[in-house]
Enzyme design. Structure first.
Site, PDB file in Angstrom:
ATOM      1  N   CYS A  80      23.665  33.343  37.073  1.00  0.00           N
ATOM      2  CA  CYS A  80      23.633  32.798  35.712  1.00  0.00           C
ATOM      3  C   CYS A  80      22.868  33.715  34.747  1.00  0.00           C
ATOM      4  CB  CYS A  80      23.094  31.373  35.738  1.00  0.00           C
ATOM      5  SG  CYS A  80      23.653  30.434  34.313  1.00  0.00           S
ATOM      6  N   HIS A 172      25.166  28.537  40.172  1.00  0.00           N
ATOM      7  CA  HIS A 172      23.914  28.464  40.936  1.00  0.00           C
ATOM      8  C   HIS A 172      24.178  27.984  42.359  1.00  0.00           C
ATOM      9  CE1 HIS A 172      21.152  28.655  37.394  1.00  0.00           C
ATOM     10  NE2 HIS A 172      22.197  28.166  36.772  1.00  0.00           N
ATOM     11  N   GLU A 174      22.192  28.325  44.711  1.00  0.00           N
ATOM     12  CA  GLU A 174      20.878  27.922  45.241  1.00  0.00           C
ATOM     13  C   GLU A 174      20.577  26.447  44.977  1.00  0.00           C
ATOM     14  OE1 GLU A 174      21.372  29.556  42.500  1.00  0.00           O
ATOM     15  OE2 GLU A 174      19.923  28.938  40.967  1.00  0.00           O
TER      16      GLU A 174
HETATM   17  N1  GLN Z   1      22.437  30.015  29.009  1.00  0.00           N
HETATM   18  C1  GLN Z   1      21.422  30.775  29.699  1.00  0.00           C
HETATM   19  C2  GLN Z   1      21.297  32.162  29.092  1.00  0.00           C
HETATM   20  O1  GLN Z   1      22.072  32.517  28.263  1.00  0.00           O
HETATM   21  C3  GLN Z   1      21.732  30.889  31.180  1.00  0.00           C
HETATM   22  C4  GLN Z   1      21.690  29.539  31.820  1.00  0.00           C
HETATM   23  C5  GLN Z   1      21.287  29.537  33.255  1.00  0.00           C
HETATM   24  O2  GLN Z   1      20.760  30.529  33.786  1.00  0.00           O
HETATM   25  N2  GLN Z   1      21.445  28.409  33.899  1.00  0.00           N
HETATM   26  O3  GLN Z   1      20.409  32.894  29.440  1.00  0.00           O
END
Ligand code: GLN
Length: 190
Positions: A80, A172, A174
């Site tokens: 992410c 994710h 995890e």
């Molecule tokens: N929206 C977040 C970002 O732009 C990422 C979200 C996440 O890591 N769950 O950094």
């Protein structure tokens, strides 16, 4: 395994990665400053807020040393926000990044209505059983460089990719009990 997996612990969901990798029998350590990387064989960059993590990496003088380690072949996995930090290009943003993954990413790509969702993803590389995946304000990859392998897609857009020693997912793993993604990453270390 006698390898040491560092998990960047500046901000975000790092504890869950430590748990997942530990359950697979690897030794882990939390990375908070550049010297914590001494003796580390691989790095996981967790989800969180990519602008915050990037800013802390700059302030800690960690961005350039980490980039060099990855360019020299150290396995790295970003989930992410971690994926965002790995990408070369971030749509409409000049935020700090490692920029080692030849791809363009769009942050918060699923929009406000679909802030978070869970789905089962086909990831043939991990076996025939679908992989449960949690997406939280997740990015998608909108340009995939020539050396990238797309491992999974949602609505035709890449959400899991590999480029040599670099693994990145929009979601994710995890936050689920399925360890196959982390197990796959650990094969990069052998
Ligand atoms: N929206 C977040 C970002 O732009 C990422 C979200 C996440 O890591 N769950 O950094």
């Amino acid at each position: 395994m006698d390898k040491l997996v560092g998990v960047l612990a500046l901000q975000g969901a790092f504890r869950e990665h430590i748990k997942a990798v530990s359950r697979l029998g690897a030794t882990t350590c939390e990375i908070r400053q550049a010297r914590d990387m001494d003796g580390v064989d691989a790095l996981i960059i967790p989800g969180g807020e990519s602008t915050t993590i990037g800013k802390l990496l700059v302030e800690g003088g960690m961005l350039d040393p980490l980039r060099k380690r990855v360019e020299h072949g150290m396995p790295v996995y970003g989930s992410c926000a971690g994926l965002i930090l790995l990408c070369r290009d971030i749509e409409n943003s000049d935020q700090p990044r490692l920029g080692v993954l030849d791809a363009t990413v769009r942050r918060n790509a699923f929009g406000r209505q679909v802030d978070s969702f869970e789905t089962n993803l086909a990831i043939p590389e991990l076996g025939p059983e679908p992989v449960p995946a949690v997406f939280i304000r997740a990015p998608v990859i909108t340009r995939v460089g020539t050396n990238l392998t797309v491992l999974a897609q949602v609505n035709g857009q890449a959400v899991a990719v590999r480029q040599g020693n670099i693994l990145a997912t929009s979601f994710h793993p995890e936050l689920t009990q399925d360890l196959r993604l982390h197990q796959y990453f650990l094969t990069f270390l052998t």
